[in-house]
Design a protein around this motif. Structure first.
Motif, PDB file in Angstrom:
ATOM      1  N   THR A 116      40.631  24.880  34.587  1.00  0.00           N
ATOM      2  CA  THR A 116      41.405  23.627  33.448  1.00  0.00           C
ATOM      3  C   THR A 116      42.506  24.576  32.735  1.00  0.00           C
ATOM      4  N   ILE A 117      42.754  25.199  32.467  1.00  0.00           N
ATOM      5  CA  ILE A 117      43.307  25.688  31.055  1.00  0.00           C
ATOM      6  C   ILE A 117      44.850  26.487  31.939  1.00  0.00           C
ATOM      7  N   THR A 118      44.266  27.040  33.124  1.00  0.00           N
ATOM      8  CA  THR A 118      44.972  27.445  34.369  1.00  0.00           C
ATOM      9  C   THR A 118      46.008  27.077  34.822  1.00  0.00           C
ATOM     10  N   LEU A 129      50.549  24.436  24.763  1.00  0.00           N
ATOM     11  CA  LEU A 129      49.084  23.835  24.477  1.00  0.00           C
ATOM     12  C   LEU A 129      48.655  24.634  23.607  1.00  0.00           C
ATOM     13  N   TYR A 131      45.145  25.797  22.760  1.00  0.00           N
ATOM     14  CA  TYR A 131      43.633  25.639  22.224  1.00  0.00           C
ATOM     15  C   TYR A 131      42.436  26.664  21.946  1.00  0.00           C
ATOM     16  N   LEU A 170      40.867  34.204  30.034  1.00  0.00           N
ATOM     17  CA  LEU A 170      39.843  33.408  29.443  1.00  0.00           C
ATOM     18  C   LEU A 170      38.925  33.264  30.172  1.00  0.00           C
TER      19      LEU A 170
END
Length: 185
Positions: A116-118, A129, A131, A170
């Motif tokens: 999701t983050i990538t 961003l 996180y 991550l």
């Protein structure tokens, strides 16, 4: 949606569509609750739109007449006995907080947060961003400011090698969080 990460991706995409340049994403997991909060500095919503945002027939999109992201998220959290709150101010931004009850049989898994983050960074490399993911007493955080400081101004976060490294990093950090679950940070 079968994973909380997919709900997070959908809400973050809404932030980006609302012209947010900064997205703060926190994810907290305890035995009592899985909670995520997304705060953006996008254009925000009018009080009228905010009052209708959970209606699947309300959308700001011009490509279709339905918006299912928020209604599906509301249904998913309420099925677990959780809650959803949305606060928004026009010209300031929006805050979405979803709380799931993990002990409930209908609670979806967190899912692929690294993916999701990538995906967010690859699709919007200029996005700022922040996180933070916490499991019990252990915490991991990543900011695009830190990444850019390490890479230098000439390298984009969307470069394939950079995205692959971020995803692997991550995944490693998420694995460490899960392995150290219950230990003091």
């Amino acid at each position: 949606m079968k994973e909380i990460a997919l709900h997070i991706l959908d809400i973050a995409q809404n932030s980006i569509s609302a012209k947010a340049t900064l997205v703060d994403l926190t994810l907290s997991e305890t035995p009592e609750a899985i909670t995520f909060t997304i705060v953006d500095n996008g254009r925000g919503m009018s009080p009228e739109l905010l009052a209708q945002v959970s209606d699947p027939f309300t959308t700001t999109r011009t490509t279709r007449k339905m918006g299912l992201g928020i209604p599906l998220l509301r249904m998913a959290v309420e099925q677990t006995g959780g809650s959803l709150t949305i606060d928004s101010t026009e010209g300031v931004g929006t805050t979405v907080t979803a709380q799931f009850r993990p002990a409930h049989i209908d609670c979806p898994p967190v899912g692929d947060m690294a993916g999701t983050i990538t995906l967010l960074l690859q699709g919007t490399p200029q996005l700022e961003l922040h996180y933070v993911h916490t499991i019990d007493n252990n915490r991991f955080q990543l900011t695009t400011e830190e990444l850019r400081a390490q890479l230098g101004p000439e390298i984009s976060l969307a470069e394939p090698e950079v995205i692959l490294w971020i995803r692997d990093y991550l995944q490693e950090q998420e694995m460490l969080l899960r392995e150290n679950k219950g230990m003091k940070a």
